[in-house]
Design a protein around this motif. Structure first.
Motif, short mmCIF file in Angstrom:
data_model
loop_
_atom_site.label_atom_id
_atom_site.label_comp_id
_atom_site.label_asym_id
_atom_site.label_seq_id
_atom_site.Cartn_x
_atom_site.Cartn_y
_atom_site.Cartn_z
N PRO A 32 5.48 13.23 -15.46
CA PRO A 32 6.66 12.85 -14.66
C PRO A 32 6.35 12.76 -13.17
O PRO A 32 6.92 11.91 -12.47
CB PRO A 32 7.66 13.98 -14.96
N MET A 33 5.46 13.61 -12.69
CA MET A 33 5.11 13.55 -11.27
C MET A 33 4.33 12.28 -10.97
O MET A 33 4.49 11.68 -9.89
CB MET A 33 4.31 14.79 -10.88
N LEU A 34 3.49 11.84 -11.90
CA LEU A 34 2.78 10.57 -11.71
C LEU A 34 3.77 9.42 -11.64
O LEU A 34 3.61 8.50 -10.82
CB LEU A 34 1.81 10.33 -12.87
N ASP A 35 4.79 9.46 -12.50
CA ASP A 35 5.81 8.42 -12.48
C ASP A 35 6.51 8.37 -11.12
O ASP A 35 6.77 7.29 -10.57
CB ASP A 35 6.84 8.66 -13.58
N ARG A 36 6.81 9.53 -10.59
CA ARG A 36 7.50 9.56 -9.30
C ARG A 36 6.59 9.07 -8.18
O ARG A 36 7.04 8.35 -7.27
CB ARG A 36 7.99 10.99 -8.99
N LEU A 37 5.33 9.44 -8.23
CA LEU A 37 4.39 8.93 -7.23
C LEU A 37 4.30 7.41 -7.29
O LEU A 37 4.34 6.73 -6.27
CB LEU A 37 3.00 9.53 -7.45
N SER A 38 4.17 6.89 -8.50
CA SER A 38 4.05 5.45 -8.67
C SER A 38 5.31 4.74 -8.18
O SER A 38 5.23 3.71 -7.49
CB SER A 38 3.80 5.13 -10.14
N ALA A 39 6.47 5.30 -8.50
CA ALA A 39 7.73 4.69 -8.08
C ALA A 39 7.89 4.72 -6.56
O ALA A 39 8.58 3.87 -5.98
CB ALA A 39 8.91 5.41 -8.74
N GLY A 98 4.81 21.55 -8.69
CA GLY A 98 5.81 22.08 -7.78
C GLY A 98 6.82 21.01 -7.44
O GLY A 98 7.17 20.17 -8.27
N SER A 99 7.28 21.00 -6.21
CA SER A 99 8.26 19.99 -5.80
C SER A 99 7.54 18.69 -5.46
O SER A 99 6.37 18.68 -5.04
CB SER A 99 9.04 20.47 -4.58
N PHE A 100 8.26 17.59 -5.62
CA PHE A 100 7.68 16.29 -5.29
C PHE A 100 7.36 16.20 -3.81
O PHE A 100 6.31 15.67 -3.42
CB PHE A 100 8.65 15.18 -5.70
N ASP A 101 8.25 16.71 -2.98
CA ASP A 101 8.01 16.65 -1.53
C ASP A 101 6.74 17.41 -1.16
O ASP A 101 6.00 16.99 -0.27
CB ASP A 101 9.21 17.23 -0.77
N ASN A 102 6.50 18.54 -1.83
CA ASN A 102 5.29 19.30 -1.56
C ASN A 102 4.04 18.51 -1.95
O ASN A 102 3.04 18.51 -1.23
CB ASN A 102 5.33 20.62 -2.33
N LEU A 103 4.11 17.80 -3.08
CA LEU A 103 2.98 16.98 -3.50
C LEU A 103 2.72 15.87 -2.50
O LEU A 103 1.56 15.62 -2.12
CB LEU A 103 3.24 16.40 -4.88
N VAL A 104 3.76 15.21 -2.06
CA VAL A 104 3.62 14.13 -1.07
C VAL A 104 3.00 14.68 0.20
O VAL A 104 2.14 14.03 0.82
CB VAL A 104 4.98 13.47 -0.80
N ALA A 105 3.40 15.87 0.60
CA ALA A 105 2.85 16.48 1.81
C ALA A 105 1.35 16.77 1.63
O ALA A 105 0.57 16.56 2.57
CB ALA A 105 3.60 17.77 2.16
N HIS A 106 0.96 17.22 0.46
CA HIS A 106 -0.45 17.48 0.19
C HIS A 106 -1.26 16.19 0.25
O HIS A 106 -2.38 16.16 0.79
CB HIS A 106 -0.62 18.13 -1.19
N ILE A 107 -0.70 15.12 -0.29
CA ILE A 107 -1.39 13.84 -0.27
C ILE A 107 -1.54 13.33 1.16
O ILE A 107 -2.60 12.87 1.56
CB ILE A 107 -0.63 12.81 -1.13
N ALA A 108 -0.48 13.46 1.93
CA ALA A 108 -0.52 13.00 3.31
C ALA A 108 -1.51 13.78 4.15
O ALA A 108 -2.15 13.23 5.06
CB ALA A 108 0.87 13.10 3.92
N ALA A 109 -1.68 15.07 3.82
CA ALA A 109 -2.56 15.93 4.63
C ALA A 109 -4.01 15.86 4.19
O ALA A 109 -4.89 16.32 4.91
CB ALA A 109 -2.06 17.37 4.55
#
Length: 212
Positions: A22-29, A200-211
């Motif tokens: 599900p997290m991959l789906d959200r990243l892709s979207a 974890g949370s999607f926002d946390n994953l996005v933050a990790h990717i950005a950093a």
């Protein structure tokens, strides 16, 4: 955030990888480009018999994944996959099917992975045989990939070897300790993102990717 290249290392018979879908789906979207690379973790020398000890361990782990992610592991899976003796935990056929689905474009890999995961963990189908995986792909609208899987061409086998080879090479380069693993690649330099970020949370994953 700009759209970085994110590479996802996985094995189709990994329960935690199913939990991360599900997290991959959200990243892709969200517009993040995701490249899926299989590692062959549970194929070849990594394959093993589905014995009682492993079944008990797997089910306990699967329940933890379900509580954490909401991904369902059904009684059909428990009875028809984990509790059937004489079968193998062997991801070769499933991985080859994913390679076939992505032969004309990498986007097909995620579609195939999700269909295979659902067939196993929800429908309780054992997808460790070529015919079994082909049936799953055909039912999911990937008849061409199903046909290729049953009558593999040299092009498919070459692409499959290269894909798994890339996955294993990156896995080793990152010193990853298991799958799923996620890496951000910038200027051809991969940076490993801790797998905990996928749960974890999607926002946390996005933050990790950005950093990264």
């Amino acid at each position: 955030m700009s759209n970085p290249d994110v590479t996802y290392l996985f094995d189709p018979l990994c329960g935690w990888c199913y939990g991360a879908t599900p997290m991959l789906d959200r990243l892709s979207a969200s517009g993040v480009r995701i490249d899926l690379l299989p590692t062959g973790l549970f194929s070849g020398a990594g394959a093993r018999p589905m014995d009682e000890a492993f079944a008990v361990h797997a089910w306990a782990n699967d329940q933890r994944i379900e509580r954490l992610t909401g991904q369902k592991f059904t009684q059909a899976y428990r009875q028809n996959v984990l509790n059937v003796r004489g079968t193998l935990l062997d991801s070769h056929a499933a991985t080859l099917g994913i390679s076939a689905a992505g032969l004309e474009g990498p986007g097909g890999r995620l579609t195939a992975l999700k269909a295979i995961q659902r067939a196993r963990y929800v429908d309780g189908r054992d997808i460790v045989t070529i015919d079994g995986v082909a049936e799953v792909l055909a039912a999911a609208g990937m008849a061409d990939a199903a046909g290729l899987l049953q009558s593999p061409t040299e092009r498919l086998m070459k692409a499959h070897r290269e894909l798994v080879g890339q996955g294993r090479t990156l896995f080793e380069r990152l010193h990853a300790n298991g799958v799923p693993s996620l890496a951000v690649i910038r200027n051809d330099v991969p940076r490993l993102i801790g797998s905990n970020a996928l749960f974890g949370s999607f926002d946390n994953l996005v933050a990790h990717i950005a950093a990264a």
